[in-house]
Design an enzyme around this catalytic site. Structure first.
Site, PDB file in Angstrom:
ATOM      1  N   LYS A  50       0.549  -1.238   0.135  1.00  0.00           N
ATOM      2  CA  LYS A  50       0.168  -0.076  -0.186  1.00  0.00           C
ATOM      3  C   LYS A  50       0.859   1.124  -0.002  1.00  0.00           C
ATOM      4  CE  LYS A  50      -3.930  -2.168   2.361  1.00  0.00           C
ATOM      5  NZ  LYS A  50      -4.824  -2.479   1.346  1.00  0.00           N
ATOM      6  N   GLU A  92      -3.388   6.854   7.924  1.00  0.00           N
ATOM      7  CA  GLU A  92      -4.350   7.616   6.714  1.00  0.00           C
ATOM      8  C   GLU A  92      -5.018   8.065   7.696  1.00  0.00           C
ATOM      9  OE1 GLU A  92      -6.307   5.243   3.819  1.00  0.00           O
ATOM     10  OE2 GLU A  92      -4.191   4.404   2.917  1.00  0.00           O
ATOM     11  N   HIS A 110     -15.533  -4.962   6.229  1.00  0.00           N
ATOM     12  CA  HIS A 110     -14.691  -4.760   5.317  1.00  0.00           C
ATOM     13  C   HIS A 110     -14.766  -5.695   3.905  1.00  0.00           C
ATOM     14  CE1 HIS A 110     -12.987  -1.574   7.349  1.00  0.00           C
ATOM     15  NE2 HIS A 110     -12.517  -2.322   8.425  1.00  0.00           N
ATOM     16  N   ARG A 169      -5.903  -8.147 -10.700  1.00  0.00           N
ATOM     17  CA  ARG A 169      -6.323  -9.459 -11.036  1.00  0.00           C
ATOM     18  C   ARG A 169      -7.803  -9.042 -11.420  1.00  0.00           C
ATOM     19  NH1 ARG A 169      -9.661  -8.964  -6.529  1.00  0.00           N
ATOM     20  NH2 ARG A 169      -8.717  -8.561  -4.617  1.00  0.00           N
TER      21      ARG A 169
HETATM   22  P1  ADP Z   1      -7.607  -4.390   2.461  1.00  0.00           P
HETATM   23  O1  ADP Z   1      -6.669  -4.129   1.364  1.00  0.00           O
HETATM   24  O2  ADP Z   1      -7.309  -4.736   3.628  1.00  0.00           O
HETATM   25  O3  ADP Z   1      -9.110  -4.642   2.063  1.00  0.00           O
HETATM   26  P2  ADP Z   1      -8.344  -1.395   1.784  1.00  0.00           P
HETATM   27  O4  ADP Z   1      -7.479  -0.175   1.880  1.00  0.00           O
HETATM   28  O5  ADP Z   1      -8.775  -1.696   0.471  1.00  0.00           O
HETATM   29  O6  ADP Z   1      -7.783  -2.655   2.812  1.00  0.00           O
HETATM   30  O7  ADP Z   1      -9.442  -0.885   2.588  1.00  0.00           O
HETATM   31  C1  ADP Z   1     -10.670  -1.786   3.212  1.00  0.00           C
HETATM   32  C2  ADP Z   1     -11.829  -1.245   3.403  1.00  0.00           C
HETATM   33  O8  ADP Z   1     -11.519  -0.179   4.820  1.00  0.00           O
HETATM   34  C3  ADP Z   1     -12.247   0.013   2.550  1.00  0.00           C
HETATM   35  O9  ADP Z   1     -13.062  -0.812   1.520  1.00  0.00           O
HETATM   36  C4  ADP Z   1     -13.081   0.907   3.316  1.00  0.00           C
HETATM   37  O10 ADP Z   1     -14.193   0.183   3.528  1.00  0.00           O
HETATM   38  C5  ADP Z   1     -12.142   0.923   4.429  1.00  0.00           C
HETATM   39  N1  ADP Z   1     -11.109   2.088   4.544  1.00  0.00           N
HETATM   40  C6  ADP Z   1      -9.879   1.764   3.990  1.00  0.00           C
HETATM   41  N2  ADP Z   1      -9.378   3.181   4.083  1.00  0.00           N
HETATM   42  C7  ADP Z   1      -9.905   3.864   4.881  1.00  0.00           C
HETATM   43  C8  ADP Z   1     -10.108   5.425   5.133  1.00  0.00           C
HETATM   44  N3  ADP Z   1      -8.754   5.931   4.990  1.00  0.00           N
HETATM   45  N4  ADP Z   1     -11.053   5.817   5.779  1.00  0.00           N
HETATM   46  C9  ADP Z   1     -12.253   5.135   5.850  1.00  0.00           C
HETATM   47  N5  ADP Z   1     -12.447   3.789   5.616  1.00  0.00           N
HETATM   48  C10 ADP Z   1     -11.249   3.490   5.033  1.00  0.00           C
END
Ligand code: ADP
Length: 513
Positions: free
Chosen positions: A121, A205, A240, A297
């Site tokens: 990330k 973040e 999530h 993917r």
């Molecule tokens: P992973 O790769 O573990 O799935 P992501 O970065 O895709 O992690 O985040 C998963 C979920 O978490 C996102 O779809 C969203 O619902 C929530 N999320 C991620 N980052 C944030 C953020 N900065 N603020 C609020 N919610 C977030």
């Protein structure tokens, strides 16, 4: 498939619905397919439908679907020239993409270097920032200690989100609402990240309150063409995990679609991307969007994009891998509306506890605008070795309202017996007025779930009960008419002659529901 195609036989390094989906794409393109399987899947539809099949090992995926070398050996043994990884399992493992290439096989996916660039990330964020793709405010380097975490969090302002650089599936993520919590949360996130990914790098973040999850599908060929195919809305999530996806999104105007599409194409180009990929964004209430990550993917929810664009994404994955050029399409506007429900072997009434057993009865919905991408059939054993997703039910209709009505109708036709499934949960969401208005964001489901589950049976099931009650009442009346040899009983449907079904329906206030 062009006649100069570099391959004629594809091995599928996956199982279940996506393996079957790939078999179907191969068959339509005139390619031969080779399935691999674990002992748990020896009689599965994806194995039977493929032209050939190779046993890899016992049920645990670490002894079967994750054995990259065994899969490459199976490719060699069967003469397969290309490897399609599907999603999950080995699909985003850089080493596997490399090993496939080193074995002289075609990888149906992005170059190993692109997987690596988007694999962490923090490196994906650095790439995005360098190419003018907006990211959630935060750091791009791993934190060294709690003091630094507190300093950075104060700079961005609480709440913040601690995230594992190597993260996936929501693991290693912690929301932190005050300075007092940060040291403990950092420890917990690092520990979880170390356990899940073998890497304890964690960064910060800004936590965005109530955003939508909007992702952009891209397709890139080997000749420099990168297309955005528009958005999917995946805000209906639990822990999530996506539960329901749709395309397009009520929150995305043509102008926003163009801007998000351009950002996704920039991110893909920056990574040297080829094949199908998805850029995930958060979209906040003000209309600002932030790049989260790129999934390198095909995704579970790809069919909703297929239904509103008319493009077969899995066929295009194979065609791109074979060197074909993408057509020069102008800006793509979605046609109509598509919704997907993930049908899982989980019991919504019991905290979505995984349910196991044999499928004893299966009636798959059909009719206009309905698509079933499944991997199970009557007799299938549903165990705990793999993901609980059994199938995806996808509908298309001209408008969102009609798509919701069609999904409700299709869910009513669906019958799965022998295990608990998420069907009733989906029916309740389709009946929900906030969902119907599109008033959803990523925390919506968690907030709404208690009232959804506590609600009376879904309107669809109530309707079914009401119809049954009406039929029984009709039958009772007929019986009474016969018995009295005269006109119908004016008091039909009232005590004491009413049936148990009619009473049940009446008790629930269902007459005419
Ligand atoms: P992973 O790769 O573990 O799935 P992501 O970065 O895709 O992690 O985040 C998963 C979920 O978490 C996102 O779809 C969203 O619902 C929530 N999320 C991620 N980052 C944030 C953020 N900065 N603020 C609020 N919610 C977030």
């Amino acid at each position: 498939m062009p006649s100069h195609s570099s391959f004629k036989k594809v091995i599928i390094a996956n199982r279940g619905e996506i393996a079957l989906r790939i078999v179907r794409a191969c068959r339509e393109l005139g390619l031969r397919s080779v399935a691999v399987y674990s002992d748990a899947d020896a009689t599965s539809p994806h194995v039977r439908e493929a032209d050939e099949a190779v046993r890899i090992g016992p049920p645990p995926s670490s002894h079967s679907y994750l054995l990259g070398d065994a899969i490459i050996a199976a490719a060699k043994a069967t003469g397969a020239e290309a490897v399609h990884p599907g999603y999950g399992f080995l699909s985003e493992r850089e080493w596997f993409a490399r090993a496939v290439r080193d074995a002289g096989l075609v990888w149906v996916g992005p170059p190993a270097e692109a997987i690596a660039a988007m694999g962490s990330k923090t490196s994906a964020r650095q790439l995005a920032i360098a190419h003018d793709v907006p990211v959630v405010p935060g750091t791009t380097e791993a934190l060294t200690d709690a003091a630094e975490a507190a300093e950075v969090a104060a700079r961005f302002g609480y709440p913040v989100l601690l995230k594992a650089a190597a993260g996936g599936g929501g693991k290693g993520m912690r929301v932190v609402r005050s300075a007092a919590e940060i040291a403990g949360a950092l420890d917990a996130a690092k520990r979880e990240a170390k356990n899940a990914f073998g890497d304890d790098a964690v960064y910060v973040e800004k936590y965005i309150e109530g955003p939508r999850h909007i992702e952009i599908q891209v397709l890139a060929d080997q000749h420099g063409t990168v297309l955005s195919l528009g958005e999917r809305e995946c805000s209906v999530q639990r822990r999530h995990q996506k539960m329901i996806e749709e395309a397009p999104s009520v929150a995305v105007s043509p102008e926003l679609r163009r801007r998000m599409g351009e950002a996704a194409v920039r991110a893909a180009r920056a990574a040297g991307y080829v094949n199908a990929g998805t850029c995930e964004f958060l979209l906040d209430a003000s209309g600002a969007f932030y790049f989260l990550e790129m999934n390198t993917r095909i995704q579970v929810e790809h069919p909703v994009t297929e239904l509103v664009t008319g493009l077969d994404l899995v066929q295009w994955q194979l065609r791109i891998a074979a060197g074909e050029r993408l057509p020069a399409l102008g800006p793509i506007e979605p046609n109509g509306w598509a919704i997907e429900c993930r049908i899982t072997s989980e019991d919504p009434a019991n905290g979505f506890l995984p349910s196991t057993g044999h499928i004893t009865h299966l009636q798959v919905p059909g009719g206009p605008g309905v698509r079933w991408d499944g991997g199970v059939e009557v007799g299938s054993e549903v165990g705990l070795f793999y993901d609980p997703m059994l199938a995806k039910l996808i509908v298309w209709a001209p408008t969102r309202g009609e798509a919701v009505a069609r999904m409700r109708r299709a869910l009513r036709e669906l019958t799965i017996e022998g295990i608990e499934t998420s069907r009733e949960f989906h029916l309740r969401v389709m009946d929900d007025d906030e969902f119907q208005r599109g008033a959803i964001e990523i925390q919506w489901l968690e907030r709404r779930l208690p009232s959804l589950l506590a609600a009376t049976p879904s309107a669809a099931d109530r309707e079914a009960v009401a119809i049954a009650a009406a039929l029984i009442a009709e039958h009772d009346r007929g019986a009474r008419v016969k018995a009295s040899g005269g006109a119908g009983d004016a008091a039909a449907g009232t005590a004491p002659s009413e049936s148990a079904w009619a009473r049940l329906a009446r008790a629930e206030g269902l007459r005419g529901a």
